[in-house]
Each structure stands twice: as structure tokens, then as C-alpha cells.
Design a protein around this motif. Structure first.
Motif, PDB file in Angstrom:
ATOM      1  N   PHE A   1     -78.962 -50.173   2.733  1.00  0.00           N
ATOM      2  CA  PHE A   1     -80.109 -50.793   2.086  1.00  0.00           C
ATOM      3  C   PHE A   1     -79.784 -52.179   1.523  1.00  0.00           C
ATOM      4  CE2 PHE A   1     -80.282 -46.132   1.176  1.00  0.00           C
ATOM      5  CZ  PHE A   1     -81.180 -45.809   2.180  1.00  0.00           C
ATOM      6  N   GLY A   2     -78.944 -52.931   2.201  1.00  0.00           N
ATOM      7  CA  GLY A   2     -78.589 -54.268   1.750  1.00  0.00           C
ATOM      8  C   GLY A   2     -77.530 -54.293   0.668  1.00  0.00           C
ATOM      9  N   GLY A   3     -77.032 -53.127   0.280  1.00  0.00           N
ATOM     10  CA  GLY A   3     -76.019 -53.038  -0.765  1.00  0.00           C
ATOM     11  C   GLY A   3     -74.766 -52.346  -0.261  1.00  0.00           C
ATOM     12  N   LEU A   4     -73.867 -52.068  -1.175  1.00  0.00           N
ATOM     13  CA  LEU A   4     -72.637 -51.345  -0.853  1.00  0.00           C
ATOM     14  C   LEU A   4     -72.578 -50.106  -1.725  1.00  0.00           C
ATOM     15  CD1 LEU A   4     -70.013 -51.328   0.814  1.00  0.00           C
ATOM     16  CD2 LEU A   4     -68.915 -52.448  -1.143  1.00  0.00           C
ATOM     17  N   ALA A   5     -72.681 -48.943  -1.081  1.00  0.00           N
ATOM     18  CA  ALA A   5     -72.682 -47.667  -1.795  1.00  0.00           C
ATOM     19  C   ALA A   5     -71.281 -47.073  -1.823  1.00  0.00           C
ATOM     20  CB  ALA A   5     -73.633 -46.692  -1.114  1.00  0.00           C
TER      21      ALA A   5
ATOM     22  N   ALA B   1     -77.916 -60.592  -0.630  1.00  0.00           N
ATOM     23  CA  ALA B   1     -76.768 -59.709  -0.385  1.00  0.00           C
ATOM     24  C   ALA B   1     -76.279 -59.137  -1.713  1.00  0.00           C
ATOM     25  CB  ALA B   1     -75.652 -60.487   0.299  1.00  0.00           C
ATOM     26  N   TYR B   2     -75.553 -58.047  -1.627  1.00  0.00           N
ATOM     27  CA  TYR B   2     -75.028 -57.453  -2.848  1.00  0.00           C
ATOM     28  C   TYR B   2     -73.971 -58.364  -3.470  1.00  0.00           C
ATOM     29  CZ  TYR B   2     -71.102 -55.811   0.010  1.00  0.00           C
ATOM     30  OH  TYR B   2     -70.015 -55.740   0.835  1.00  0.00           O
ATOM     31  N   ASP B   3     -73.726 -58.162  -4.745  1.00  0.00           N
ATOM     32  CA  ASP B   3     -72.777 -58.963  -5.527  1.00  0.00           C
ATOM     33  C   ASP B   3     -71.350 -58.517  -5.186  1.00  0.00           C
ATOM     34  OD1 ASP B   3     -71.057 -59.770  -7.686  1.00  0.00           O
ATOM     35  OD2 ASP B   3     -72.803 -59.990  -8.986  1.00  0.00           O
ATOM     36  N   LEU B   4     -70.600 -59.388  -4.524  1.00  0.00           N
ATOM     37  CA  LEU B   4     -69.239 -59.047  -4.102  1.00  0.00           C
ATOM     38  C   LEU B   4     -68.318 -58.793  -5.290  1.00  0.00           C
ATOM     39  CD1 LEU B   4     -68.834 -61.626  -1.200  1.00  0.00           C
ATOM     40  CD2 LEU B   4     -69.305 -59.174  -1.010  1.00  0.00           C
ATOM     41  N   GLU B   5     -68.506 -59.542  -6.355  1.00  0.00           N
ATOM     42  CA  GLU B   5     -67.668 -59.344  -7.548  1.00  0.00           C
ATOM     43  C   GLU B   5     -67.946 -57.985  -8.169  1.00  0.00           C
ATOM     44  OE1 GLU B   5     -67.090 -61.094 -12.056  1.00  0.00           O
ATOM     45  OE2 GLU B   5     -67.915 -62.437 -10.533  1.00  0.00           O
ATOM     46  N   LEU B   6     -69.226 -57.618  -8.263  1.00  0.00           N
ATOM     47  CA  LEU B   6     -69.576 -56.304  -8.799  1.00  0.00           C
ATOM     48  C   LEU B   6     -68.985 -55.202  -7.923  1.00  0.00           C
ATOM     49  CD1 LEU B   6     -71.079 -54.481 -10.797  1.00  0.00           C
ATOM     50  CD2 LEU B   6     -73.116 -54.731  -9.339  1.00  0.00           C
ATOM     51  N   ALA B   7     -69.082 -55.355  -6.612  1.00  0.00           N
ATOM     52  CA  ALA B   7     -68.518 -54.350  -5.704  1.00  0.00           C
ATOM     53  C   ALA B   7     -67.022 -54.202  -5.921  1.00  0.00           C
ATOM     54  CB  ALA B   7     -68.813 -54.725  -4.252  1.00  0.00           C
ATOM     55  N   GLU B   8     -66.326 -55.305  -6.121  1.00  0.00           N
ATOM     56  CA  GLU B   8     -64.874 -55.249  -6.355  1.00  0.00           C
ATOM     57  C   GLU B   8     -64.561 -54.560  -7.688  1.00  0.00           C
ATOM     58  OE1 GLU B   8     -61.115 -55.179  -5.460  1.00  0.00           O
ATOM     59  OE2 GLU B   8     -62.622 -55.919  -4.071  1.00  0.00           O
TER      60      GLU B   8
ATOM     61  N   ASN C   1     -67.260 -37.491  -1.875  1.00  0.00           N
ATOM     62  CA  ASN C   1     -67.422 -36.279  -1.067  1.00  0.00           C
ATOM     63  C   ASN C   1     -68.730 -36.296  -0.286  1.00  0.00           C
ATOM     64  OD1 ASN C   1     -64.941 -35.263  -2.024  1.00  0.00           O
ATOM     65  ND2 ASN C   1     -65.949 -34.463  -3.845  1.00  0.00           N
ATOM     66  N   GLY C   2     -69.119 -37.492   0.169  1.00  0.00           N
ATOM     67  CA  GLY C   2     -70.329 -37.651   0.971  1.00  0.00           C
ATOM     68  C   GLY C   2     -71.603 -37.862   0.189  1.00  0.00           C
ATOM     69  N   ASN C   3     -71.542 -37.781  -1.137  1.00  0.00           N
ATOM     70  CA  ASN C   3     -72.716 -37.969  -1.984  1.00  0.00           C
ATOM     71  C   ASN C   3     -72.690 -39.348  -2.624  1.00  0.00           C
ATOM     72  OD1 ASN C   3     -73.977 -35.209  -1.986  1.00  0.00           O
ATOM     73  ND2 ASN C   3     -71.917 -34.689  -2.676  1.00  0.00           N
ATOM     74  N   MET C   4     -73.807 -40.081  -2.524  1.00  0.00           N
ATOM     75  CA  MET C   4     -73.863 -41.385  -3.162  1.00  0.00           C
ATOM     76  C   MET C   4     -73.709 -41.227  -4.671  1.00  0.00           C
ATOM     77  SD  MET C   4     -76.775 -43.448  -1.024  1.00  0.00           S
ATOM     78  CE  MET C   4     -76.712 -44.816  -2.156  1.00  0.00           C
ATOM     79  N   SER C   5     -72.924 -42.123  -5.272  1.00  0.00           N
ATOM     80  CA  SER C   5     -72.703 -42.068  -6.717  1.00  0.00           C
ATOM     81  C   SER C   5     -73.191 -43.342  -7.398  1.00  0.00           C
ATOM     82  CB  SER C   5     -71.220 -41.838  -7.031  1.00  0.00           C
ATOM     83  OG  SER C   5     -70.429 -42.904  -6.517  1.00  0.00           O
ATOM     84  N   VAL C   6     -72.735 -44.479  -6.919  1.00  0.00           N
ATOM     85  CA  VAL C   6     -73.150 -45.784  -7.435  1.00  0.00           C
ATOM     86  C   VAL C   6     -73.208 -46.746  -6.254  1.00  0.00           C
ATOM     87  CG1 VAL C   6     -72.176 -45.477  -9.747  1.00  0.00           C
ATOM     88  CG2 VAL C   6     -70.795 -46.534  -7.968  1.00  0.00           C
ATOM     89  N   ALA C   7     -73.890 -47.868  -6.472  1.00  0.00           N
ATOM     90  CA  ALA C   7     -73.950 -48.889  -5.431  1.00  0.00           C
ATOM     91  C   ALA C   7     -74.149 -50.251  -6.062  1.00  0.00           C
ATOM     92  CB  ALA C   7     -75.094 -48.593  -4.466  1.00  0.00           C
TER      93      ALA C   7
END
Length: 114
Positions: free
Chosen positions: A27-31, A2-9, A35-41
């Protein structure tokens, strides 16, 4: 994995003042979309995925802490995988998040799907 919850925060805190930011599990992460465009995840493989102008990607790659993102055996142009070690310090994470958000903001907004 799973994605890193601390990093997401940490990412969430950096993009909180931005307008038009949405979060989406992908894709198993948090993007984080601008404005609808992926920037980081926060990647499902650990680390950070950052969207950059493909013309600017080359000099950012060191193949140790920063590498091209590969999905399904294919290199994703304009996307970089940044190892957690490269974003351990808040200032370093801010540089990468700002880079991804800045590029996403330069793209035309995508209309929301209904």
C-alpha cells in the motif's frame, strides 16, 4: 508519496531482536510482519500505522496525532494512524512499535504462501 525511509530504519532497529519479523512493501508503505501478521508500517502517507487490539484502540485515539486508519473510505478496525510528530522521539516510537509487535505476536502465526 513514498514511505519515510528514516522512519522505516528506526522501526527496523526496534524490531531487529524479534524473531519471525519480515518486511513487505504494501500500500505504498513498508510493513513489518511478525509471524506473518502485520504489526506496524511506515505509511505511504507519512506517519506510522500500528495494529492494536480493537478493544484497546478507543482510548489511544485523540484525533490529532492518533486516529483510526482509513483505507478506501473505510475505517480499518484495530489499525491506528500515528502522526510523525507523535513518534519524533525514539522512546515514543518504541512504545508504538512494541504495542503493534505485541499484538501481532498474540495472533496465530500465518503460514507462508508458496
Amino acid at each position: 508519496m513514498a514511505y519515510d525511509l528514516e522512519l522505516a530504519e528506526r522501526i527496523r532497529a526496534l524490531v531487529a531482536a524479534e524473531t519471525g519479523v519480515d518486511e513487505k512493501r504494501m500500500f505504498g508503505g513498508l510493513a513489518f510482519l511478525v509471524n506473518g501478521n502485520m504489526s506496524v508500517a511506515a505509511s505511504g502517507q507519512g506517519g506510522l500505522l500500528v495494529r492494536v487490539d480493537p478493544a484497546d484502540a478507543g482510548p489511544l485515539i485523540d484525533d490529532k496525532l492518533v486516529a483510526p486508519m482509513v483505507m478506501g473510505g473505510r475505517e480499518m478496525t484495530g489499525w491506528l494512524f500515528v502522526d510523525l510528530a507523535a513518534v519524533a522521539a525514539d522512546e515514543d516510537l518504541a512504545v508504538w512499535v512494541n504495542r503493534g509487535v505485541g499484538f501481532a505476536k498474540s495472533l496465530p502465526a500465518k503460514k507462508a504462501k508458496r
